[in-house]
Design an enzyme around this catalytic site. Structure first.
Site, PDB file in Angstrom:
ATOM      1  N   HIS A 188       6.689 -10.860  11.092  1.00  0.00           N
ATOM      2  CA  HIS A 188       5.991  -9.947  11.660  1.00  0.00           C
ATOM      3  C   HIS A 188       6.964  -9.227  12.700  1.00  0.00           C
ATOM      4  O   HIS A 188       7.290  -9.567  13.838  1.00  0.00           O
ATOM      5  CB  HIS A 188       4.821 -10.569  12.248  1.00  0.00           C
ATOM      6  N   GLU A 245       8.179 -12.295  15.102  1.00  0.00           N
ATOM      7  CA  GLU A 245       7.063 -13.542  15.014  1.00  0.00           C
ATOM      8  C   GLU A 245       7.562 -14.178  13.495  1.00  0.00           C
ATOM      9  O   GLU A 245       7.236 -13.151  12.579  1.00  0.00           O
ATOM     10  CB  GLU A 245       5.728 -13.224  15.307  1.00  0.00           C
ATOM     11  N   ASN A 298      -1.091 -11.111  17.078  1.00  0.00           N
ATOM     12  CA  ASN A 298      -2.280 -10.292  16.709  1.00  0.00           C
ATOM     13  C   ASN A 298      -3.662 -10.912  16.819  1.00  0.00           C
ATOM     14  O   ASN A 298      -4.501 -10.230  16.856  1.00  0.00           O
ATOM     15  CB  ASN A 298      -2.184  -9.641  15.405  1.00  0.00           C
TER      16      ASN A 298
HETATM   17  P1  NAD Z   1       1.325   2.438   6.961  1.00  0.00           P
HETATM   18  O1  NAD Z   1      -0.162   2.723   6.699  1.00  0.00           O
HETATM   19  O2  NAD Z   1       2.101   3.277   7.951  1.00  0.00           O
HETATM   20  O3  NAD Z   1       2.286   2.341   5.550  1.00  0.00           O
HETATM   21  C1  NAD Z   1       1.917   1.771   4.642  1.00  0.00           C
HETATM   22  C2  NAD Z   1       2.665   2.001   3.347  1.00  0.00           C
HETATM   23  O4  NAD Z   1       2.498   1.307   2.022  1.00  0.00           O
HETATM   24  C3  NAD Z   1       2.165   3.802   2.855  1.00  0.00           C
HETATM   25  O5  NAD Z   1       3.609   4.446   3.234  1.00  0.00           O
HETATM   26  C4  NAD Z   1       1.725   3.128   1.478  1.00  0.00           C
HETATM   27  O6  NAD Z   1       1.859   4.449   0.491  1.00  0.00           O
HETATM   28  C5  NAD Z   1       2.452   2.074   0.864  1.00  0.00           C
HETATM   29  N1  NAD Z   1       1.966   1.386  -0.163  1.00  0.00           N
HETATM   30  C6  NAD Z   1       0.573   1.119  -0.306  1.00  0.00           C
HETATM   31  N2  NAD Z   1       0.450   0.639  -1.496  1.00  0.00           N
HETATM   32  C7  NAD Z   1       1.799   0.406  -2.100  1.00  0.00           C
HETATM   33  C8  NAD Z   1       2.388  -0.277  -3.225  1.00  0.00           C
HETATM   34  N3  NAD Z   1       1.628  -0.796  -4.323  1.00  0.00           N
HETATM   35  N4  NAD Z   1       3.488  -0.141  -3.333  1.00  0.00           N
HETATM   36  C9  NAD Z   1       4.394   0.351  -2.530  1.00  0.00           C
HETATM   37  N5  NAD Z   1       3.844   0.916  -1.378  1.00  0.00           N
HETATM   38  C10 NAD Z   1       2.469   0.736  -1.145  1.00  0.00           C
HETATM   39  O7  NAD Z   1       1.352   0.973   7.522  1.00  0.00           O
HETATM   40  P2  NAD Z   1       2.442   0.139   8.484  1.00  0.00           P
HETATM   41  O8  NAD Z   1       1.953   0.426   9.710  1.00  0.00           O
HETATM   42  O9  NAD Z   1       3.757   0.591   7.871  1.00  0.00           O
HETATM   43  O10 NAD Z   1       2.093  -1.229   8.009  1.00  0.00           O
HETATM   44  C11 NAD Z   1       2.801  -2.114   6.725  1.00  0.00           C
HETATM   45  C12 NAD Z   1       2.528  -3.501   7.152  1.00  0.00           C
HETATM   46  O11 NAD Z   1       2.802  -4.011   8.324  1.00  0.00           O
HETATM   47  C13 NAD Z   1       1.124  -3.939   7.165  1.00  0.00           C
HETATM   48  O12 NAD Z   1       0.853  -4.996   6.592  1.00  0.00           O
HETATM   49  C14 NAD Z   1       0.906  -3.899   8.860  1.00  0.00           C
HETATM   50  O13 NAD Z   1      -0.490  -4.664   9.018  1.00  0.00           O
HETATM   51  C15 NAD Z   1       2.115  -4.563   9.081  1.00  0.00           C
HETATM   52  N6  NAD Z   1       2.782  -4.483  10.374  1.00  0.00           N
HETATM   53  C16 NAD Z   1       2.281  -3.001  11.048  1.00  0.00           C
HETATM   54  C17 NAD Z   1       2.758  -2.843  12.526  1.00  0.00           C
HETATM   55  C18 NAD Z   1       2.692  -1.416  13.164  1.00  0.00           C
HETATM   56  O14 NAD Z   1       3.004  -1.287  14.332  1.00  0.00           O
HETATM   57  N7  NAD Z   1       2.164  -0.370  12.545  1.00  0.00           N
HETATM   58  C19 NAD Z   1       3.492  -3.932  13.183  1.00  0.00           C
HETATM   59  C20 NAD Z   1       3.846  -5.139  12.534  1.00  0.00           C
HETATM   60  C21 NAD Z   1       3.447  -5.203  11.213  1.00  0.00           C
END
Ligand code: NAD
Length: 284
Positions: free
Chosen positions: A141, A153, A191
């Site tokens: 994470h 994490e 989280n």
């Molecule tokens: P986001 O919505 O900004 O980006 C997700 C990306 O995944 C998009 O560009 C989308 O097109 C792509 N995607 C969807 N289906 C796909 C596929 N089949 N193959 C390839 N790409 C695909 O989300 P994010 O904020 O970058 O979060 C991504 C992950 O990280 C999530 O699981 C989220 O919970 C986790 N996360 C987010 C944060 C944060 O602060 N935003 C922090 C830690 C963890």
């Protein structure tokens, strides 16, 4: 031996940060997403981030946006992941999306490649259940913005092997990061606490107990937090917050995780926070 070639799946807020951080620490990166438009945006964002870092940090003078971008291959084709040594999955926080990715990368990546799931709340053991290499799946994470945050994490799933934990630790060391290891549980430590706090802050706003500015100010001025919960929500992405709290709700079957209606309404209205230009605050 250095882990060299890294696959990064998903080029959103987190995938961009992970790919940039990896390239800046000398790795060859293959960044995969579902559309060329998203990848073009990711490229531009990394370019802007490197320029911005150049203004504020005494970073390596030889580092330019091009020198970093040259280490990243951008593609919509998963086939390019066939020779990676390690993979970080950062796709949308939706089970139906994540569950499709693992069988695909299983069939393409080398058998000994470790998969790190970067998820906000989905249990690592659940992710491992749709893969044929459950022992090689670990939760990492990452914190946002990834290149600026030295701590992560790490989550040990039910089947995660010690060898996988060691490989993931090595990967993090190569990226200049350290980790705190926890056992698997929806939302992990960070989280399970943070999402409830943010959701409750949105309820306070919905009930007009205080403005967004005042909610955040109380956390910053009274508790010394760097950011308030609503600013944090905007940085993370309100869609990701909603999906994460829904994951907690589904997994614990506990009404304390019911998402605030105002949060749902904002996501439906396209107010996804910083990445969309507007959330609880407006961004240029
Ligand atoms: P986001 O919505 O900004 O980006 C997700 C990306 O995944 C998009 O560009 C989308 O097109 C792509 N995607 C969807 N289906 C796909 C596929 N089949 N193959 C390839 N790409 C695909 O989300 P994010 O904020 O970058 O979060 C991504 C992950 O990280 C999530 O699981 C989220 O919970 C986790 N996360 C987010 C944060 C944060 O602060 N935003 C922090 C830690 C963890």
């Amino acid at each position: 031996m250095k882990i060299q070639a890294i696959g990064v799946v998903g080029a959103g807020v987190m995938g961009i940060g992970v790919a940039q951080n990896l390239a800046q620490t000398g790795h060859q990166v293959i960044l995969v997403d579902i559309s060329e438009d998203i990848l073009d945006k990711a490229k531009q964002e990394i370019r802007n981030n490197i320029r911005f870092q150049g203004f504020f940090q005494k970073s390596d003078k030889t580092e330019t946006p091009d020198s970093v971008l040259n280490k990243i291959e951008f593609s919509t084709n998963y086939k390019f992941l066939e020779n990676v040594d390690f993979l970080v999955e950062n796709v949308t926080e939706k089970w139906d999306i994540k569950r499709e990715v693992y069988p695909l990368i299983d069939s393409i990546c080398p058998a000994d490649c470790v998969f790190a799931a970067n998820t906000s709340a989905i249990p690592i053991t659940r992710i491992a259940s749709v893969s044929k290499r459950a022992d090689k799946i670990v939760g990492i994470h990452f914190m946002n913005p990834v290149p600026m945050k030295p701590m992560v994490e790490m989550i040990r799933g039910y089947h995660t092997s010690e060898a996988t934990i060691e490989t993931a630790k090595q990967m993090l060391t190569q990226m200049g990061k350290e980790c705190i290891i926890v056992n698997d549980s929806p939302g992990f430590v960070s989280n399970r606490v943070l999402m409830l706090t943010i959701n409750e802050a949105v309820f306070l706003l919905q009930e007009q107990v205080a403005t967004a500015e005042d909610v955040d100010k109380i956390f910053k001025s009274c508790f010394g937090h760097k950011m308030g919960p609503l600013e944090t929500a905007d940085l993370i992405g309100l869609d990701t917050i909603l999906f994460s709290i829904e994951v907690l709700y589904e997994n614990f079957n506990d009404s304390k995780y019911r998402p605030c209606p105002l949060l749902k309404k904002m996501v439906d209205a396209g107010l996804h926070g910083k990445k969309s230009g507007k959330g609880f605050y407006v961004y240029q």
